[in-house]
Design a protein around this motif. Structure first.
Motif, PDB file in Angstrom:
ATOM      1  N   ARG A  41       0.831  -1.197   0.000  1.00 28.13           N
ATOM      2  CA  ARG A  41       0.000   0.000   0.000  1.00 28.13           C
ATOM      3  C   ARG A  41       0.869   1.253   0.000  1.00 28.13           C
ATOM      4  O   ARG A  41       1.848   1.367   0.719  1.00 28.13           O
ATOM      5  CB  ARG A  41      -0.878   0.004   1.235  1.00 28.13           C
ATOM      6  CG  ARG A  41      -1.447   1.370   1.508  1.00 28.13           C
ATOM      7  CD  ARG A  41      -2.274   1.384   2.728  1.00 28.13           C
ATOM      8  NE  ARG A  41      -3.525   0.713   2.462  1.00 28.13           N
ATOM      9  CZ  ARG A  41      -4.611   0.918   3.180  1.00 28.13           C
ATOM     10  NH1 ARG A  41      -4.582   1.739   4.173  1.00 28.13           N
ATOM     11  NH2 ARG A  41      -5.720   0.285   2.902  1.00 28.13           N
TER      12      ARG A  41
ATOM     13  N   TYR B 222       1.495   8.245  -7.019  1.00 24.68           N
ATOM     14  CA  TYR B 222       0.102   8.595  -7.273  1.00 24.68           C
ATOM     15  C   TYR B 222      -0.014  10.114  -7.307  1.00 24.68           C
ATOM     16  O   TYR B 222       0.622  10.793  -6.505  1.00 24.68           O
ATOM     17  CB  TYR B 222      -0.821   8.029  -6.195  1.00 24.68           C
ATOM     18  CG  TYR B 222      -0.954   6.526  -6.275  1.00 24.68           C
ATOM     19  CD1 TYR B 222      -1.882   5.935  -7.123  1.00 24.68           C
ATOM     20  CD2 TYR B 222      -0.112   5.695  -5.533  1.00 24.68           C
ATOM     21  CE1 TYR B 222      -1.981   4.565  -7.233  1.00 24.68           C
ATOM     22  CE2 TYR B 222      -0.210   4.315  -5.639  1.00 24.68           C
ATOM     23  CZ  TYR B 222      -1.140   3.762  -6.490  1.00 24.68           C
ATOM     24  OH  TYR B 222      -1.236   2.402  -6.585  1.00 24.68           O
TER      25      TYR B 222
ATOM     26  N   VAL C 272      -5.423  -1.837 -12.041  1.00 23.52           N
ATOM     27  CA  VAL C 272      -5.845  -1.198 -10.795  1.00 23.52           C
ATOM     28  C   VAL C 272      -7.294  -0.740 -10.909  1.00 23.52           C
ATOM     29  O   VAL C 272      -8.078  -0.885  -9.989  1.00 23.52           O
ATOM     30  CB  VAL C 272      -4.935   0.001 -10.450  1.00 23.52           C
ATOM     31  CG1 VAL C 272      -5.445   0.699  -9.197  1.00 23.52           C
ATOM     32  CG2 VAL C 272      -3.512  -0.471 -10.230  1.00 23.52           C
TER      33      VAL C 272
ATOM     34  N   ILE D  88      -9.716   3.956  -8.712  1.00 21.25           N
ATOM     35  CA  ILE D  88      -9.418   3.944  -7.282  1.00 21.25           C
ATOM     36  C   ILE D  88     -10.501   4.753  -6.579  1.00 21.25           C
ATOM     37  O   ILE D  88     -10.594   5.963  -6.737  1.00 21.25           O
ATOM     38  CB  ILE D  88      -8.029   4.540  -7.012  1.00 21.25           C
ATOM     39  CG1 ILE D  88      -6.956   3.657  -7.659  1.00 21.25           C
ATOM     40  CG2 ILE D  88      -7.787   4.655  -5.507  1.00 21.25           C
ATOM     41  CD1 ILE D  88      -5.584   4.266  -7.660  1.00 21.25           C
TER      42      ILE D  88
ATOM     43  N   GLU E 140      -7.610   0.657  -2.280  1.00 25.99           N
ATOM     44  CA  GLU E 140      -7.264   0.189  -3.626  1.00 25.99           C
ATOM     45  C   GLU E 140      -5.919   0.702  -4.102  1.00 25.99           C
ATOM     46  O   GLU E 140      -5.482   0.397  -5.212  1.00 25.99           O
ATOM     47  CB  GLU E 140      -8.367   0.621  -4.592  1.00 25.99           C
ATOM     48  CG  GLU E 140      -9.672  -0.096  -4.290  1.00 25.99           C
ATOM     49  CD  GLU E 140     -10.856   0.597  -4.918  1.00 25.99           C
ATOM     50  OE1 GLU E 140     -10.855   0.742  -6.138  1.00 25.99           O
ATOM     51  OE2 GLU E 140     -11.772   1.009  -4.179  1.00 25.99           O
ATOM     52  N   MET E 141      -5.270   1.499  -3.276  1.00 25.56           N
ATOM     53  CA  MET E 141      -3.994   2.064  -3.709  1.00 25.56           C
ATOM     54  C   MET E 141      -2.830   1.175  -3.303  1.00 25.56           C
ATOM     55  O   MET E 141      -1.910   1.583  -2.612  1.00 25.56           O
ATOM     56  CB  MET E 141      -3.829   3.468  -3.143  1.00 25.56           C
ATOM     57  CG  MET E 141      -4.841   4.413  -3.764  1.00 25.56           C
ATOM     58  SD  MET E 141      -4.786   6.048  -3.080  1.00 25.56           S
ATOM     59  CE  MET E 141      -3.187   6.585  -3.596  1.00 25.56           C
ATOM     60  N   TYR E 142      -2.873  -0.057  -3.713  1.00 23.80           N
ATOM     61  CA  TYR E 142      -1.706  -0.909  -3.512  1.00 23.80           C
ATOM     62  C   TYR E 142      -1.570  -1.816  -4.720  1.00 23.80           C
ATOM     63  O   TYR E 142      -2.422  -1.819  -5.605  1.00 23.80           O
ATOM     64  CB  TYR E 142      -1.789  -1.664  -2.193  1.00 23.80           C
ATOM     65  CG  TYR E 142      -2.931  -2.624  -2.093  1.00 23.80           C
ATOM     66  CD1 TYR E 142      -2.714  -3.984  -2.280  1.00 23.80           C
ATOM     67  CD2 TYR E 142      -4.217  -2.179  -1.827  1.00 23.80           C
ATOM     68  CE1 TYR E 142      -3.759  -4.869  -2.204  1.00 23.80           C
ATOM     69  CE2 TYR E 142      -5.263  -3.063  -1.747  1.00 23.80           C
ATOM     70  CZ  TYR E 142      -5.034  -4.400  -1.938  1.00 23.80           C
ATOM     71  OH  TYR E 142      -6.064  -5.275  -1.861  1.00 23.80           O
TER      72      TYR E 142
ATOM     73  N   GLY F 274      -6.861   6.364 -12.388  1.00 21.60           N
ATOM     74  CA  GLY F 274      -7.053   6.082 -10.960  1.00 21.60           C
ATOM     75  C   GLY F 274      -8.269   6.783 -10.411  1.00 21.60           C
ATOM     76  O   GLY F 274      -9.362   6.256 -10.429  1.00 21.60           O
ATOM     77  N   TYR F 275      -8.089   7.975  -9.939  1.00 18.12           N
ATOM     78  CA  TYR F 275      -9.213   8.754  -9.427  1.00 18.12           C
ATOM     79  C   TYR F 275      -9.326  10.090 -10.129  1.00 18.12           C
ATOM     80  O   TYR F 275     -10.120  10.929  -9.746  1.00 18.12           O
ATOM     81  CB  TYR F 275      -9.079   8.962  -7.916  1.00 18.12           C
ATOM     82  CG  TYR F 275      -7.667   9.222  -7.456  1.00 18.12           C
ATOM     83  CD1 TYR F 275      -7.085  10.477  -7.610  1.00 18.12           C
ATOM     84  CD2 TYR F 275      -6.890   8.204  -6.906  1.00 18.12           C
ATOM     85  CE1 TYR F 275      -5.785  10.718  -7.205  1.00 18.12           C
ATOM     86  CE2 TYR F 275      -5.589   8.435  -6.506  1.00 18.12           C
ATOM     87  CZ  TYR F 275      -5.035   9.699  -6.658  1.00 18.12           C
ATOM     88  OH  TYR F 275      -3.753   9.922  -6.276  1.00 18.12           O
TER      89      TYR F 275
ATOM     90  N   TRP G 139       3.959   6.130 -12.817  1.00 18.22           N
ATOM     91  CA  TRP G 139       3.461   5.051 -11.965  1.00 18.22           C
ATOM     92  C   TRP G 139       4.296   3.786 -12.172  1.00 18.22           C
ATOM     93  O   TRP G 139       4.779   3.180 -11.225  1.00 18.22           O
ATOM     94  CB  TRP G 139       1.987   4.804 -12.304  1.00 18.22           C
ATOM     95  CG  TRP G 139       1.288   3.792 -11.443  1.00 18.22           C
ATOM     96  CD1 TRP G 139       0.771   3.993 -10.215  1.00 18.22           C
ATOM     97  CD2 TRP G 139       1.035   2.423 -11.770  1.00 18.22           C
ATOM     98  NE1 TRP G 139       0.207   2.844  -9.741  1.00 18.22           N
ATOM     99  CE2 TRP G 139       0.346   1.861 -10.667  1.00 18.22           C
ATOM    100  CE3 TRP G 139       1.305   1.603 -12.867  1.00 18.22           C
ATOM    101  CZ2 TRP G 139      -0.071   0.534 -10.638  1.00 18.22           C
ATOM    102  CZ3 TRP G 139       0.886   0.279 -12.836  1.00 18.22           C
ATOM    103  CH2 TRP G 139       0.210  -0.242 -11.737  1.00 18.22           C
TER     104      TRP G 139
END
Lengths: 483, 534, 505
Positions: free
Chosen positions: A107, A112, C350, C353, C358-360, C394-395, C412
């Motif tokens: 994690r 990001y 992924v 998110i 979910e960020m792994y 992602g988001y 990423w």
């Protein structure tokens, strides 16, 4: 100790919540993240029966879920209702123990971008000081006035008045470096709301007549000011419904009062979600599987009900305020527009992946159904033979595709002959679909707020504004004796 | 382990580290009992909880209450799944009820402290007084013997909170493993829910009692070729871990799997409407009882106290009907209790300090009594005195937690078995032509008077044999006729008990109770297609 | 208000009393010796096994050791002995079921693995024999089915896929013993072939001189001999049966690997052919494919990317290139370079998110780790990741242009140690008419090119190994839990070795 401010402890304040998160996080061991889900509620209630005020109550509770994710561990969650440091520490330790039971490594590793930030919709009418400040005495006074209407007619009344306040917040410490505002996009910032409700059932001594009226709003003043009219309506319905006669089951033209419409529409309102029909699950909005595209087509864009019907929600309307998440679309949503299915609620992930726009489209928690300009009297006057329905009870869906439902009429059902109400009728069990009704509309009246309170402690608001509807060929399948 | 604690208390040991070390219950919550700081919630028998309770009662009395009572609850819930997920939740609450001039006031909150309980006592009296304008109403509380500082722990064989959750997870996983040994069979869910509530009650009449109550339930669903069944043997019960280990669950699962295989072989046909002789299994009868007689014999409903909420009753005039009104065939006897060992509604004292007892609601087909509380029992005083019986509450006051005010809720119900050695299968064997149904879901009107049963597993019977599975059947009934149409009741061996949840009141409260019933054969059940419109 | 003064009180509060349990759960160690059913033992073993695996991951992670630094990435074919705690649990629990002659025979598929977990090989074997003895020789189908099931159990792929019952390490010694004892009793030669071919484990043990590898070759010899002896009608039957087993590609792949090894001098021969030239390698591969009956050949081709092998790798088309600033970005694959073209979009592994959970790495991890390690081993390897724009990242959706998406994707990938060029294609898509408005993605040129006429989309994780002349040598799924990495490593090593040798000349 009967204080009247937000700080009298009836519900937690925004500062309380922030402080809670800080305290919980400060107790954390083993690094990682801490999140809390906290809600608290306060109720002021009054019940009466047989024209006597029975019970007044003042109740409150708090519910805190501590979610700890120690470094590389999984999420561990423990729920408590004690907020002292010792209890909190116990809960944090327990959550950490759970977190260490499993591994969820990786994690936060990797790049990001910063989180987008959204502010919650600011203009929803969901909090009323008048509701929060409505003292027991005020509730009792309203109840007494309502009871007096029943007593004047020699009837027995039972009723319920309630004021409540609640708050909720979901806050966490994850990814501080990626945050661009006070809360991460998935969090629910502190939000508080109030709800007031009043309802009254009036019966005659012999139990052969029953009437009901009710209203809910975030604002106690609406209940207070409508209480006389509500009481009068319930009394009149009781008087007029006495000694009903049994009619043959069959198809009847019905005039559904707004409350009856709201009761019947409940399964329809719950169905405005995009994911089930797109996944091919049972839904009234699933059309067919498209072999060429390899996906389920929905009825979006198709005419599904009478073109006079629009079902929508405007969060800025003071009669339609709901508790919103920052990701919820802060604008009006129209699910059915002039009979055409225009929108289905969907969650944020569905939206980002497949659709235009940004926010999630909230499902129909609250709604307004469009009406017309026919008054109830006019509907009755223009009916050759039909039934007037006060409300429905025990509505249960029999088929999720057609929304065919069964349920009972309750608290007032009358036969209309040649434009006149002629007699009180025994209650029926019905077997009918709200979609069928919305496709067999004859006349529509003015939409009004109805009784649609949230029931469970701490639940969110769900107001509705619904018109009376006259529809043909409504199916009543058996007579019941219950009054 | 409870004995040793009682002994400790008797000899006046201070509750503290030593009591906690006894380890009966983990106590992660902290309270301020006035000794200068926070401490772990002590065992419910602690003298200081008693002090707290009476402090609340006295505060209410000082504020003008003619009568007051208080409940303190410490509730713990645990959910365990076969996959090993474990959910824990814990709650402390206190609620005070005060009677002023015939009006009840109630105040509750999640805090146990000397200041808070006193505030709640005053607040409860204030709430009651707020309504007390004009002449006082008459509220008569039926007499109840004072309970002097007694404690009762529900007799469970294994305290589920003392069993390793991992052992429980193993047990649940083993059940699904067991099912997977049989080709074609699947078990989707296996989970267990445990609940323990420690509760203290004090009243201004001087009663004080404490209880530890357990409730355990489980879920296990089986599937075979598209036919699904739930294991009825794990409905809520006033038991501990022995709900699982104390019965032959594997035998039950095998039996169910056998039935599923049989069912899968039967042809499927749509319902043909008409009137049929119908054999209902025990859980269908329990559900029917609960929604008809169990609903209609709630005295507060009968008298309109629930009119604005869950509804009233098809019994309209209790005093005229008691002792004479025929509600069913003479073979029909329905008793109620809150003291049946292992039942979900079982307590030693109800939430007004009334000791539980068995009572008869329907005797030989005649309406004999109603479910009552201290207040509502007095409404039947005339009948009780006329029949030479004491005016006494049947102990049906229930507050699910101290946050909620006590209301009259359904007690455990028990339908007496018939004289013959009859069970579901032998009842079917005796039917020439008809239907049999398992697991009926019942939707009843707001007076418990008429209803529709659906969603069950329905068989067509020809010549005493199950010949087809019928889909889409609805069973329409009127309660007043239903119980007069009983052709046969299953025998003693066929009686099964099921835990159920019921909702009532405004705001709604959910409570648990058990219903025990044998299978029943009805002579003329109206069977419809509920999806057919008029 | 209590919440206000608790802070002050906390100073006075001295900590929980001794023995205070604080939501404590009882110890995870459970006395399993009191368990009374086989299924409970099964459950307990499963729980302990799962728990240890999680503990290991957890402690390794906290020691700074990631999964990608551990030697064995292959979950399906773990060859390490079971941890002692699992063995102990099995032993303690099974004391009631320790007599293989007394236990219910229908539970053999539970007890054989559990006995082996416990280290009770003799009991396990006794139960195997008891089970096999229960099947009549007159029923070849039943006998073959029993043997098949038993072989599967012994080689670690239990009935129903229950992880707790997976024998670890696989017991090929017992498989051999089983075959020696029972295979000849299977009179039907197709069924016998099936049982034998099930016994191969090419994916588990690398070639070499280990005992296992030798055994493997012995078994493979027999399998091939048996295969060669089949008459045409028997092969037809085999093919028909295979069609119903299309899902077991992995199993067949292992078999054909072994067959290939024998037919053409082993995997070393295949590598040798590559050493000499890609065309020789391709020829050998194709030859083998052709030698197989049609369905099996197709299966083999599916499993090894045979549809592409030997084809010229098309140039990657991209609207945006990132990470190739030092070299020319196009064309890719570059002539004269050994390349790996990997289809990789974080959005496809992924997804959206929607929350912190979910960020792994999740299921992208295997691909990312493999790419990183291949790059570390072969710094000269040209890795090109091929991505397509999704309209979100992602988001993020606001302001997401393909350029931004490309940049975010590259950063990423890079943050996980994947040093590679990124080719981002502006995706063609259309939308269903309003108000449905769902986005319907269309195939990109890269999809069309890299399916080599098959059509459809190339899945994220698909990797194409391309030699310096631009010819596809190998295709596989980098997210699959098989020995993909080892195979790629061997082939890449040969390619570089060959290139070095050529340069040296």
């Amino acid at each position: 100790m009967i204080g009247r401010s937000l700080h009298d402890g009836r519900i937690l304040s925004p500062d309380d919540c922030r402080a809670l998160l800080r305290r919980v996080h400060a107790l954390a061991e083993g690094g990682g993240d801490t999140a809390i889900r906290v809600s608290s509620w306060w109720h002021g209630e009054l019940r009466w029966a047989r024209n006597q005020i029975r019970t007044l109550s003042d109740r409150r509770d708090v519910r805190l879920t501590v979610i700890r994710t120690v470094r590389n561990g999984r999420d561990g969650a423990v729920t408590t209702n004690q907020l002292d440091d010792a209890s909190l520490e116990a809960a944090v330790r327990a959550a950490e123990r759970q977190s260490r039971m499993g591994a969820k490594i990786g994690r936060g590793v990797g790049f990001y971008p910063q989180f987008p930030h959204y502010e919650p919709f600011p203009n929803a009418a969901i909090w009323s000081d008048a509701t929060f400040e409505a003292a027991a005495l005020a509730r009792a006074e309203v109840a007494r006035r309502m009871i007096a209407h029943a007593e004047a007619q020699g009837m027995l009344s039972a009723g319920y008045l309630e004021v409540r306040a609640a708050m909720t917040a979901t806050l966490g410490t994850e990814f501080p470096e990626l945050r661009t505002g006070e809360h991460a996009f998935w969090e629910q910032p502190y939000v508080r709301w109030t709800q007031a409700q009043g309802s009254m059932t009036v019966r005659n001594a012999a139990g052969t007549g029953s009437g009901w009226a009710g209203l809910s709003s975030y604002d106690w003043r609406r209940i207070e000011s409508a209480s006389g009219a509500l009481a009068e309506r319930a009394v009149q319905k009781c008087v007029a419904s006495q000694d009903p006669v049994a009619l043959e089951p069959g198809r009847y033209t019905v005039i559904l009062e707004p409350q009856a419409v709201a009761d019947l529409m409940e399964p329809l309102i719950q169905s405005f979600n995009r994911e089930p029909p797109e996944m091919g699950l049972t839904s009234p909005w699933r059309l067919a599987y498209d072999e060429a595209l390899g996906l389920w087509r929905t009825k979006l864009g198709m005419k599904v009900v009478d073109e006079r019907i629009t079902i929508s929600h405007d969060p800025a309307d003071p009669d339609q305020g709901i508790v919103m998440h920052p990701l919820d679309l802060p604008e009006p949503v129209t699910w059915i527009e002039r009979g055409v299915l225009k929108n289905l609620g969907h969650d944020w992930a569905t939206e980002v992946e497949k659709l235009k726009g940004w926010h999630a489209v909230r499902g129909a928690d609250a709604y307004r159904m469009s009406g017309g300009d026919t008054s109830l009297d006019e509907m009755i006057r223009t009916t050759r033979r039909g039934l007037l329905v006060t409300r429905f009870s025990n509505v249960a869906v029999l088929d999720g595709e057609s929304l065919l439902s069964t349920g009972l009429t309750r608290d007032g059902l009358w036969l209309i002959e040649n434009g006149q109400i002629t007699k009180a009728v025994k209650n029926f069990r019905f077997t009918e679909s709200p979609l069928f009704v919305l496709n067999h509309i004859e006349q529509l009246g003015e939409p009004v707020p109805v009784f649609r309170p949230t029931k469970r402690e701490g639940d969110r608001l769900r107001p509705a504004i619904v018109p009376p509807v006259k529809a043909r060929d409504f199916s009543f399948t058996s007579v019941i004796d219950a009054i | 382990m409870t004995i040793s604690r009682r002994q400790l208390l008797k000899y006046g040991f201070k509750i503290g580290a030593s009591a906690a070390a006894l380890g009966a219950l983990p106590r992660p919550l902290y309270v301020d009992l006035g000794d200068g700081g926070l401490e772990a919630v002590p065992p419910i028998e602690s003298e200081r909880i008693r002090e707290l309770a009476f402090r609340a009662v006295e505060a209410a009395r000082d504020a003008g209450a003619a009568y007051a009572d208080v409940r303190l609850t410490h509730t713990r819930m645990r959910r365990i799944t076969a996959a090993g997920d474990i959910g824990d939740e814990e709650q402390v609450a206190v609620g005070v009820r005060a009677l002023v001039a015939g009006r009840w006031g109630f105040a509750s909150s999640p805090m146990w402290s000397r200041d808070e309980v006193a505030r709640l006592g005053r607040e409860a009296a204030y709430q009651a007084k707020s309504a007390a304008v004009g002449p006082a109403y008459e509220v008569v509380l039926a007499d109840v013997p004072v309970v002097h500082d007694e404690h009762w722990t529900m007799p469970v064989e294994v305290d589920p909170f003392e069993v390793s959750p991992f052992e429980i997870a193993d047990y649940l996983a083993a059940l699904t493993n067991f099912v997977s040994r049989f080709p074609g069979h699947r078990s989707d869910v296996a989970s267990a829910n445990f609940y323990v509530q420690e509760k203290a009650f004090a009243s201004s009449a001087g009663s004080y009692c404490t209880q530890r109550l357990y409730r355990t339930e489980g879920e296990l669903s089986l599937a075979f070729e598209g036919v699904r069944r739930r294991l009825d043997a794990l409905t809520p019960a006033g038991m501990g871990w022995e709900l699982f280990t104390g019965q032959e669950l594997r035998e039950e699962i095998r039996r169910l799997m056998g039935e599923l295989e049989e069912d899968a072989k039967l042809p499927v046909k749509p319902v043909e409407v008409g009137r049929y002789e119908v054999v209902c299994d025990a859980i269908s009868i329990a559900t029917l009882l609960e929604s008809t007689l169990g609903t209609a014999t709630q005295l507060d409903r009968v008298l309109g106290f629930e009119a604005n909420a869950s509804g009233t009753s098809y019994f309209s005039d209790p005093l005229a009907m008691l002792g004479s009104h025929q509600v069913g065939v003479p073979a029909l006897t329905l008793t109620a209790n809150r003291n049946e060992r292992g039942a979900a509604g079982t307590v030693r004292w109800d939430d007004e300090g009334v000791e539980s007892e068995e009572f008869t609601l329907v005797r030989d087909g005649i309406l004999a009594d109603f479910q009552t509380t201290r207040e509502s029992a007095s409404w039947l005083a005339e009948y009780y005195r006329g029949t030479g019986r004491a005016v006494r509450s049947h102990g049906c006051a229930v507050a699910p937690s101290a946050l909620e005010i006590p209301l009259q809720h359904v007690p455990n119900l028990r339908l007496a078995a018939g004289p013959d050695d009859l069970d579901f299968d032998s009842a079917i064997a005796g039917v020439k032509s008809g239907l049999a149904v398992r697991g009926l879901v019942v939707d009843v009107d707001f007076q418990g008077g008429a209803g529709l049963g659906r969603s069950g597993l329905v068989y067509e019977i020809k010549g005493g044999q199950r010949v087809a599975r019928v889909v889409g059947a609805g069973f329409l009934f009127r309660s007043a006729e239903l119980w007069k149409d009983v052709v046969a009741l299953g025998g003693h061996g066929s009686v099964q008990r099921f835990g159920m949840m019921a909702r009532k009141g405004e705001p709604a409260q959910a409570t648990y109770h058990s219903v025990a019933a044998p299978p029943v054969v009805f002579g003329q059940f109206t069977v419809i297609d509920p999806t057919r419109k008029a | 208000m209590r919440y206000r003064f608790v802070l002050a009180l906390a100073v006075l509060w001295a900590g929980p009393a001794a023995g205070q349990t604080l939501f404590e759960w009882p110890d995870t160690a459970v006395d399993v010796s009191k368990y009374t059913t086989i299924e409970e033992c099964w459950a307990a073993v499963g729980r302990v096994r799962r728990r240890i695996a999680e503990e290991k991951e957890w402690t390794d992670a906290n020691r700074g050791m990631w999964r990608d630094t551990m030697p064995d990435l292959v979950q399906g074919t773990a060859v390490e002995p079971l941890p002692e705690r699992v063995r102990e649990t099995a032993r303690a629990c099974l004391s009631r079921f320790a007599d293989p002659e007394a236990v219910p025979i229908d539970a053999y598929w539970i007890l054989v693995p559990l006995y082996l977990h416990a280290g009770w090989d003799d009991r396990a074997w006794a139960l195997v024999e008891r089970r096999m003895a229960a099947v009549s020789d007159d029923d070849p189908e039943a006998l073959a089915a029993a043997a098949d099931t038993m072989i599967d159990i012994l080689r670690g792929s239990p009935k129903g896929g229950h992880h707790a019952l997976a024998v670890q390490p696989p017991r090929y010694d017992l498989v051999d013993e089983l075959l020696a004892r029972y295979a000849d009793r299977i009179s039907d030669r197709v069924l016998r072939f099936r049982a034998y071919s099930r016994s191969l484990s090419w994916a588990t043990y690398p070639p070499g001189d280990s005992v296992e590898a030798k055994r493997e070759r012995d078994r493979a010899t027999r399998v091939l001999a048996l295969f060669d002896s089949l008459a045409d009608h028997e092969i037809d039957r085999l093919v028909q049966q295979s069609q119903s087993m299309l899902t077991e590609i992995e199993a067949y792949r292992a078999q054909f690997g072994a067959l290939m090894e024998l037919s053409y001098g082993g995997r070393e021969a295949l590598l040798d052919s590559l050493r000499s030239s890609t065309s020789a390698y391709v020829k050998l591969t194709k030859q083998f494919e052709k030698r197989l009956p049609p369905v099996l050949g197709q299966l083999y081709a599916e499993a090894t990317g045979g549809f592409a092998i030997g084809s010229r790798a098309p140039a990657i088309e991209a609207d945006i290139w990132i990470g190739c600033e030092q070299d020319p970005c196009e064309p890719r694959p570059r002539p004269g370079r050994i390349s790996l073209v990997v289809f990789a979009s974080p959005g496809e592994c992924v997804g959206v998110i929607a929350g912190p959970g979910e960020m792994y790495l999740d299921r992208c991890a295997v691909m990312l780790i493999r790419l990183r390690r291949l790059k570390q081993r072969f710094p000269e390897l040209d890795i090109t990741t091929v991505s397509r724009s999704l309209g979100f990242w992602g988001y993020l959706k606001e302001g997401i242009t393909p350029e931004r998406e490309a940049e975010l994707t590259w950063r990423w990938l890079n943050s996980f140690g994947v040093e590679a060029a990124l080719a981002m294609v502006r995706t063609d898509y259309w939308r269903l008419p309003d108000p449905d408005a769902r986005r319907i993605d269309t195939e990109s040129a890269n999809d069309r090119n890299y399916t080599f006429g098959k059509g459809g989309r190339v899945q994220s994780g698909a990797a194409f190994l391309i030699d310096e002349d631009g010819i596809v040598v190998r295709v596989d799924d980098l997210t699959a839990l098989i020995e993909v990495e080892a195979e790629f490593t061997e082939l890449i090593a040969v390619l570089f070795e060959r290139k070095g040798a050529r340069a040296g000349k």
